[in-house]
Design an enzyme around this catalytic site. Structure first.
Site, PDB file in Angstrom:
ATOM      1  N   LYS A 106       0.845  -1.193   0.000  1.00 17.53           N
ATOM      2  CA  LYS A 106       0.000   0.000   0.000  1.00 17.53           C
ATOM      3  C   LYS A 106       0.883   1.246   0.000  1.00 17.53           C
ATOM      4  O   LYS A 106       1.896   1.297   0.708  1.00 17.53           O
ATOM      5  CB  LYS A 106      -0.901  -0.033   1.238  1.00 17.53           C
ATOM      6  CG  LYS A 106      -1.914   1.099   1.351  1.00 17.53           C
ATOM      7  CD  LYS A 106      -2.744   0.911   2.618  1.00 17.53           C
ATOM      8  CE  LYS A 106      -3.766   2.017   2.822  1.00 17.53           C
ATOM      9  NZ  LYS A 106      -4.556   1.819   4.064  1.00 17.53           N
ATOM     10  N   SER A 129      -9.395   1.792   3.738  1.00 16.37           N
ATOM     11  CA  SER A 129      -8.607   2.540   2.774  1.00 16.37           C
ATOM     12  C   SER A 129      -7.671   1.680   1.936  1.00 16.37           C
ATOM     13  O   SER A 129      -7.127   2.136   0.930  1.00 16.37           O
ATOM     14  CB  SER A 129      -7.781   3.606   3.508  1.00 16.37           C
ATOM     15  OG  SER A 129      -6.868   3.015   4.419  1.00 16.37           O
ATOM     16  N   SER A 146      -9.536  -0.648   7.791  1.00 16.44           N
ATOM     17  CA  SER A 146      -9.009  -0.433   6.445  1.00 16.44           C
ATOM     18  C   SER A 146      -8.403  -1.665   5.796  1.00 16.44           C
ATOM     19  O   SER A 146      -8.099  -1.649   4.604  1.00 16.44           O
ATOM     20  CB  SER A 146      -7.964   0.690   6.459  1.00 16.44           C
ATOM     21  OG  SER A 146      -8.578   1.943   6.645  1.00 16.44           O
TER      22      SER A 146
END
Length: 439
Positions: free
Chosen positions: A63, A138, A162
């Site tokens: 990420k 996220s 997330s």
């Protein structure tokens, strides 16, 4: 329509390959990442060195709020300086030391401050089942890359769901360890109280392999029997569910019960209220101070450089109305009280279980409200409702694919364990996944 990615290989599949086959599939993974139309990648690495170790030549994604040496860490936002990271984050370094290969940085909700991954700077992350819908956030890009079979595992981060929420929406496994169990360096953090790096993978067993590499804690793969296992069901997590989510989760619970587990109704008091109020206050106080270490301008200028309207509005509020110190102290006290409630509960049950999210994946563009049971409800508190308490308490949590709605949308089932009981939780989750899949 799902990207044409075949076969979708698990980490176990990769580990069984000969080195020459790994090299070929690794090259294919880079090509698939570059060709993806789901908005899941911010950058793809062409130079892909490989070392020795248990993960030698196996690709994974990171990420883009986690540092990878030589790559910019944007956190999905124009706000951050576009300069390459000097060193890997500790978790990335541990995986590379075992031979794993970073193939790229994945897209996310801007600054990891949301749960739709509808990023206005880099584009929305699209659901692998229905590209008109959200992948969740996220860590949306992390989950999508695994769901589409580009990589067998991925690193995300989790503040308030997330990792687990995208896992639920994309039909993969998502594990957030106990807060503080994984190295926390090299991350664009929002909360010292709640943040942790987490893992997306296709199976619990794959997560356990990655977890062993990161922690150096030997994994015990001895099967756990579900017979007699006490599973706590907080009834607050089962209220006001989308009917299809309720149906899928009930079928999953029935499968677990048939495997011998004992389902126990439990009450965690005001856990949802603590997560929605004091839990958010922890982030609102800590985030500006943590982001200041990464941003090259004063906080009052940050909003001018943020692309996504929802994140811009939030940052404007943090700048104009900073949380008072006393409110932060009160939030910490509420967190400690919630931790005590969980500790007492885990003297009576082995794990806690419930729907990962009350709703299936929303449509892209539903950034403010979504429909639920005949009314419009705010998206953020609704989607994060069930994930919130465990993340505030810092517990290990894992979302498993529970099944699909009649429209084919994935639904997740989340297990929570006691703080730093990660290994036990993963063993139980392995057994639960076997019960759900009939393995």
């Amino acid at each position: 329509m799902v990207d044409e990615v075949s076969p979708a290989l698990s980490l176990a599949d990769w580990q069984r390959m000969e080195p020459s086959d790994r090299a070929r599939h690794l090259s294919e993974a880079v090509g698939k990442a570059e060709a993806s139309v789901h908005g899941d990648w911010i950058s793809v690495t062409r130079a892909i060195p490989s070392g020795e170790g248990v993960l030698a030549g196996i690709p994974f994604s990171v990420k883009d709020n986690i540092d990878v040496q030589g790559d910019a860490t944007t956190a999905g936002s124009p706000l951050l300086r576009n300069s390459p990271a000097a060193v890997d984050a500790g978790v990335v370094g541990a995986l590379r030391d075992a031979g794993a290969v970073v193939v790229g940085k994945t897209n996310l909700h801007e600054l990891a401050f949301g749960i739709t991954s509808n990023n206005k700077a880099f584009g929305p992350v699209r659901n692998p089942v229905d590209p008109a819908r959200s992948a969740g956030g996220s860590s949306g890009g992390s989950a999508v890359g695994v769901a589409l079979g580009v990589v067998p595992f991925a690193l995300g981060t989790d503040t308030g769901g997330s990792v687990t929420i995208p896992a639920s929406f994309c039909g993969v496994v998502g594990f957030r360890p106990s807060t503080g169990r994984y190295p926390g360096d090299g991350v664009v953090n929002l909360s010292t109280s709640r943040d942790t790096i987490g893992v997306h993978a296709r199976t619990v067993r794959d997560v356990r392999v990655v977890d062993e590499v990161i922690t150096r804690e030997p994994a015990d793969f001895t099967p756990v029997a579900l017979t007699g296992l006490r599973i706590g069901l907080p009834r607050s997590r089962f209220q006001d569910l989308d009917p299809e989510v309720a149906r899928v989760v009930q079928e999953a619970l029935s499968a677990v019960e048939r495997a011998g587990a004992q389902l126990v109704d439990v009450d965690l008091g005001d856990d949802l209220a603590v997560a929605a109020g004091p839990g958010n206050d922890l982030v609102f106080f800590e985030a500006p101070r943590l982001l200041a270490h990464r941003v090259g301008s004063a906080v009052e200028h940050w909003a001018d450089e943020i692309a996504s309207p929802d994140v811009r509005a939030l940052v404007e509020t943090l700048s104009s109305s900073p949380l008072p110190v006393q409110a932060y102290q009160d939030a910490r006290a509420a967190r400690w009280r919630l931790q005590r409630s969980y500790a007492e509960l885990f003297t009576r049950v082995d794990v806690v279980m419930g729907p990962t999210a009350p709703v299936p994946p929303p449509l892209i563009g539903e950034d403010d409200v979504i429909p639920l049971n005949g009314r419009q409800v705010p998206i953020f508190p609704t989607v994060t409702r069930n994930a919130g308490p465990g993340t505030v308490a810092g517990l290990p949590m894992i979302s498993l694919p529970a099944g699909d709605t009649r429209d084919g949308l994935p639904v997740g089932l989340c297990l929570e364990g006691h703080a730093f009981g990660d290994s036990r939780l993963l063993r139980i989750a392995d057994a639960v996944q076997a019960a759900l899949t009939g393995a």
